[in-house]
Design a protein around this motif. Structure first.
Motif, PDB file in Angstrom:
ATOM      1  N   ALA A 174       0.834  -1.209   0.000  1.00 39.99           N
ATOM      2  CA  ALA A 174       0.000   0.000   0.000  1.00 39.99           C
ATOM      3  C   ALA A 174       0.867   1.256   0.000  1.00 39.99           C
ATOM      4  O   ALA A 174       0.516   2.268  -0.613  1.00 39.99           O
ATOM      5  CB  ALA A 174      -0.924  -0.011   1.224  1.00 39.99           C
ATOM      6  N   ALA A 175       2.009   1.201   0.699  1.00 39.80           N
ATOM      7  CA  ALA A 175       2.886   2.361   0.767  1.00 39.80           C
ATOM      8  C   ALA A 175       3.524   2.678  -0.584  1.00 39.80           C
ATOM      9  O   ALA A 175       4.007   3.784  -0.800  1.00 39.80           O
ATOM     10  CB  ALA A 175       3.979   2.126   1.813  1.00 39.80           C
ATOM     11  N   LEU A 176       3.538   1.704  -1.495  1.00 37.82           N
ATOM     12  CA  LEU A 176       4.144   1.926  -2.808  1.00 37.82           C
ATOM     13  C   LEU A 176       3.204   2.632  -3.774  1.00 37.82           C
ATOM     14  O   LEU A 176       3.648   3.209  -4.758  1.00 37.82           O
ATOM     15  CB  LEU A 176       4.570   0.590  -3.418  1.00 37.82           C
ATOM     16  CG  LEU A 176       5.691  -0.165  -2.707  1.00 37.82           C
ATOM     17  CD1 LEU A 176       5.918  -1.507  -3.392  1.00 37.82           C
ATOM     18  CD2 LEU A 176       6.984   0.631  -2.710  1.00 37.82           C
ATOM     19  N   VAL A 210       8.323   4.207 -10.218  1.00 41.73           N
ATOM     20  CA  VAL A 210       9.313   3.136 -10.128  1.00 41.73           C
ATOM     21  C   VAL A 210      10.695   3.723  -9.832  1.00 41.73           C
ATOM     22  O   VAL A 210      11.478   3.165  -9.052  1.00 41.73           O
ATOM     23  CB  VAL A 210       9.342   2.328 -11.443  1.00 41.73           C
ATOM     24  CG1 VAL A 210      10.495   1.338 -11.440  1.00 41.73           C
ATOM     25  CG2 VAL A 210       8.026   1.587 -11.642  1.00 41.73           C
ATOM     26  N   ALA A 211      11.010   4.864 -10.433  1.00 45.65           N
ATOM     27  CA  ALA A 211      12.315   5.485 -10.223  1.00 45.65           C
ATOM     28  C   ALA A 211      12.514   5.879  -8.764  1.00 45.65           C
ATOM     29  O   ALA A 211      13.612   5.722  -8.204  1.00 45.65           O
ATOM     30  CB  ALA A 211      12.464   6.716 -11.126  1.00 45.65           C
ATOM     31  N   ASP A 216      15.257   4.810  -3.576  1.00 43.94           N
ATOM     32  CA  ASP A 216      15.253   4.571  -2.129  1.00 43.94           C
ATOM     33  C   ASP A 216      15.807   3.198  -1.783  1.00 43.94           C
ATOM     34  O   ASP A 216      16.522   3.030  -0.793  1.00 43.94           O
ATOM     35  CB  ASP A 216      13.830   4.716  -1.584  1.00 43.94           C
ATOM     36  CG  ASP A 216      13.352   6.164  -1.601  1.00 43.94           C
ATOM     37  OD1 ASP A 216      14.205   7.052  -1.800  1.00 43.94           O
ATOM     38  OD2 ASP A 216      12.140   6.402  -1.439  1.00 43.94           O
ATOM     39  N   LEU A 217      15.468   2.187  -2.608  1.00 44.92           N
ATOM     40  CA  LEU A 217      15.972   0.838  -2.344  1.00 44.92           C
ATOM     41  C   LEU A 217      17.493   0.799  -2.459  1.00 44.92           C
ATOM     42  O   LEU A 217      18.183   0.207  -1.616  1.00 44.92           O
ATOM     43  CB  LEU A 217      15.351  -0.148  -3.340  1.00 44.92           C
ATOM     44  CG  LEU A 217      15.872  -1.599  -3.269  1.00 44.92           C
ATOM     45  CD1 LEU A 217      15.592  -2.197  -1.906  1.00 44.92           C
ATOM     46  CD2 LEU A 217      15.247  -2.443  -4.370  1.00 44.92           C
ATOM     47  N   ILE A 218      18.043   1.431  -3.494  1.00 44.07           N
ATOM     48  CA  ILE A 218      19.496   1.447  -3.691  1.00 44.07           C
ATOM     49  C   ILE A 218      20.193   2.166  -2.548  1.00 44.07           C
ATOM     50  O   ILE A 218      21.177   1.676  -1.976  1.00 44.07           O
ATOM     51  CB  ILE A 218      19.837   2.095  -5.052  1.00 44.07           C
ATOM     52  CG1 ILE A 218      19.421   1.166  -6.205  1.00 44.07           C
ATOM     53  CG2 ILE A 218      21.326   2.422  -5.145  1.00 44.07           C
ATOM     54  CD1 ILE A 218      19.614   1.768  -7.581  1.00 44.07           C
TER      55      ILE A 218
END
Length: 516
Positions: free
Chosen positions: A451-453, A458-459, A464-466
Motif C-alpha cells: 500500500a505504501a508503494l 518506479v524510479a 530509495d531501495l538502492i
C-alpha cells in the motif's frame, strides 16, 4: 581453447605460446590491434585475447564493443607495473599478467575462461538420467532441442553434448537470439561484406562460418523473428549461407543445438514459430528438469558455489549449517540453479566466520513462487538487516534519532520471516510451522508495504531501495551491488545520478575509497 596473442609481449611471445599450447590451447599471434580485429572477424576467432599493455587497449576494447565481438581480454606487461595494470583494467581488460610468463598463472587464466563454468554438478537421479540421454545422442550429428526453465543450465547441457561429440576438437559457438536485435542478428549469424550497411567497416564472418565443422548453439531460439526463421531454415536444409551484401553462397558444416524456455509446440500453434523449422531442429529433444524436480542436487550445487565464491573473494573455507541447508532445501527456487548461485554468492559475502548460517541466507521473495504469497528476503538477524550489531557495533546518531515506528516509511519495511525461528520447528521456506499468528503478521506487513508503494514512481522506489541497501552495507559499493543483483558499474552510474540530483549518497567504505 583458442588463444590470440596481440603485440610483442617484450619478446616473451614464444614462451607464453608454448605454455598455453602445453595446456591444450590453440595459439595464434598478430602484431597490431588492426590485425587482431581482422583475425576476430574471421572464422578462426578466439576464446581469449592476451594483449601487450603498451598497445591502446581502450581503443581495442571499444572496437570489439562496436562490432559486437564478445571476448575476454587479458593485458600483459613487464613485471608488476601497478600503474600499467590499473590503466589496463580501467580500459576494460579482465586481468593483468606480469611478464616473464609464469606457467601456473597462465594455466589459471586459461582455466578460468574455459573450465568450471561449463561443468555440470549433479547427483539427483532425474538429472543423471537426462545426462545419460544427452550422452547417448551426442556422438551423432542430429540437431538437438534443449528445453527447460530459465536458469536450469541449458547452455551447459549444450556444451556437454559438444564435448561428448565427434566434433569436440572443433569450435563451439553460442548465439543468444534474445539479446541481439533482429536487424543485427542476421549479420551475427550469417556475416556481412564490407559496406553492406552502415557500420559494416570490414567483411565479418558470421557465427555459422565461425562454427564450421563444430557446433552452433542458438540460445533462446523462440525469440527469433519469423522472417529470420525462414532464412535459418534454408541454411539448415541447403547447408549453405548467404552473407549480407554478397551474391555468392558459402557452404557450411555445423551441428545445430537450440534452446528455449518456452513451449515451442504452443508457439507453433499460435503462429509465432515456424512449424517446419521446429521439426527440422527437434530431431532429438532433451528436457532439463527444474531444480525443484531434482532436490538431491541442491546440497551439492550449494557446496560447489560456496567453495567457488569463497575462493574468489579470498575468504577461506566456509561450510553451511544444518539450518541454512534446510532453508535451501525447502525454498521454491523459481530461478533454478542461477538463483541458487546468486544466493550462495550473497551468503559468502554476508557470513561471519567459517560457518554460513540462516542469517546469511537471503532468499528471493516467495511472490515469485507458484503459490504467489509474500515472503521476506532479508532475515531478521542478517548483517544487512542490522549492520551495526555485533562486538564494537554502534548505531549512528541519525539512525538513533529516527522514530522507532514511523507512520509511513520511505521504503516499506521488509517482513522478517526467513530462517528457522527460535524455539519453533522450521516449516516450508524456512517459516515457522503451524504459526498462524506469524503468518497473519507477515500478511499484514506485506499488505502495508504494498500500500505504501501506491502513488510512487518506479524510479523513486528504485532510488530509495538502492540508497537504503548502500546504507546497510556501510557504503560498500561491491556488497550493495551483489545484494541488489546489479553490476558495480550500474550502481556507480545510479549513485552519480542521485548525487547530481542533490541526493545524499553514502560515502564508499574504507576498502573502496581508492577505487570508487
Amino acid at each position: 581453447m583458442r588463444l590470440l596473442i596481440v603485440g610483442t609481449l617484450e619478446g616473451y611471445i614464444t614462451a607464453a605460446g608454448k605454455i598455453a599450447m602445453k595446456r591444450g590451447a590453440k595459439v595464434s599471434h598478430t602484431d597490431s590491434i588492426e590485425g587482431a580485429l581482422t583475425a576476430l572477424r574471421a572464422a578462426a576467432g578466439a576464446d581469449l585475447v592476451m594483449i601487450d599493455v603498451k598497445l591502446d587497449i581502450a581503443t581495442f576494447i571499444d572496437s570489439l564493443k562496436s562490432e559486437r565481438i564478445t571476448i575476454p581480454v587479458v593485458a600483459c606487461g613487464i613485471g608488476t607495473d601497478a600503474a600499467a595494470a590499473v590503466r589496463a583494467i580501467r580500459a576494460g581488460a579482465k586481468e593483468y599478467l606480469p611478464l616473464p610468463p609464469n606457467a601456473e598463472l597462465i594455466a589459471a587464466v586459461l582455466e578460468a575462461v574455459a573450465e568450471e563454468s561449463h561443468s555440470i554438478v549433479c547427483s539427483d537421479p532425474a538429472m543423471l538420467a537426462t545426462l545419460r540421454l544427452a550422452e547417448q545422442v551426442a556422438p551423432s550429428d542430429a540437431s538437438v532441442m534443449i528445453t527447460g526453465e530459465s536458469g536450469t543450465g541449458k547452455e551447459l547441457m549444450a556444451r556437454f553434448i559438444h564435448r561428448k561429440s565427434r566434433r569436440s576438437g572443433e569450435p563451439f559457438v553460442a548465439v543468444n537470439c534474445a539479446a541481439i536485435p533482429e536487424n543485427l542478428l542476421e549479420s551475427e549469424l550469417f556475416g556481412h561484406e564490407k559496406g553492406a550497411f552502415t557500420g559494416a567497416v570490414a567483411r565479418r564472418l558470421g557465427k555459422f562460418e565461425e562454427a564450421n565443422n563444430g557446433t552452433l548453439l542458438l540460445d533462446e531460439l523462440s525469440e527469433m523473428h519469423p522472417r529470420l526463421q525462414a532464412k535459418l531454415l534454408r541454411a539448415i536444409q541447403e547447408k549453405e549461407i548467404d552473407r549480407i551484401g554478397s551474391s555468392q553462397p558459402v557452404k557450411v558444416n555445423v551441428r545445430l543445438i537450440a534452446t528455449s524456455n518456452r513451449n515451442l509446440e504452443a508457439e507453433v500453434r499460435s503462429g509465432n514459430f515456424r512449424e517446419d523449422l521446429y521439426f527440422r531442429l527437434n530431431v532429438f529433444s532433451v528436457a532439463i528438469p527444474s531444480l525443484r524436480e531434482r532436490p538431491a542436487d541442491i546440497p551439492m550445487i550449494a557446496e560447489h558455489f560456496l567453495k567457488k565464491y569463497a575462493e574468489a573473494n579470498g575468504l577461506g573455507d566456509k561450510r553451511l549449517t544444518e539450518d541454512a541447508m534446510l532453508m535451501l532445501k525447502t525454498h521454491h527456487w523459481r530461478g533454478n540453479v542461477r538463483e541458487l548461485e546468486n544466493t550462495m554468492h550473497r551468503a559468502v559475502l554476508l557470513s561471519r566466520g567459517e560457518e554460513v548460517g540462516p542469517e546469511a541466507i537471503m532468499l528471493t521473495s516467495k511472490m515469485l513462487a507458484p503459490e504467489g504469497s509474500a515472503q521476506a528476503s532479508i532475515p531478521a538477524d542478517s548483517p544487512v538487516a542490522n549492520p551495526f550489531a555485533g562486538p564494537g557495533g554502534t548505531v549512528p546518531a541519525a539512525a538513533a534519532s529516527q522514530p522507532s515506528q514511523p507512520a509511513q516509511p520511505a521504503v516499506p519495511a521488509l517482513p522478517t520471516s526467513y530462517g528457522p525461528p527460535k524455539g519453533g520447528k522450521p516449516g516450508p521456506y524456512g517459516m515457522a510451522a503451524n504459526s498462524s499468528a506469524a503468518a497473519a503478521a507477515n500478511a499484514g506487513t506485506s499488505g502495508a508495504g504494498l500500500a505504501a508503494l501506491i502513488g510512487r514512481t518506479v524510479a523513486d522506489v528504485e532510488r530509495d531501495l538502492i540508497l537504503e541497501t548502500l546504507t546497510h552495507c556501510l557504503g560498500n559499493r561491491t556488497h550493495a551491488a551483489n545484494i541488489l543483483g546489479i553490476s558495480i558499474r550500474t550502481l556507480r552510474n545510479k549513485l552519480k545520478q542521485y548525487g547530481d540530483e542533490g541526493r545524499s549518497v553514502p560515502t564508499p567504505g574504507n576498502d573502496e575509497r581508492a577505487t570508487a
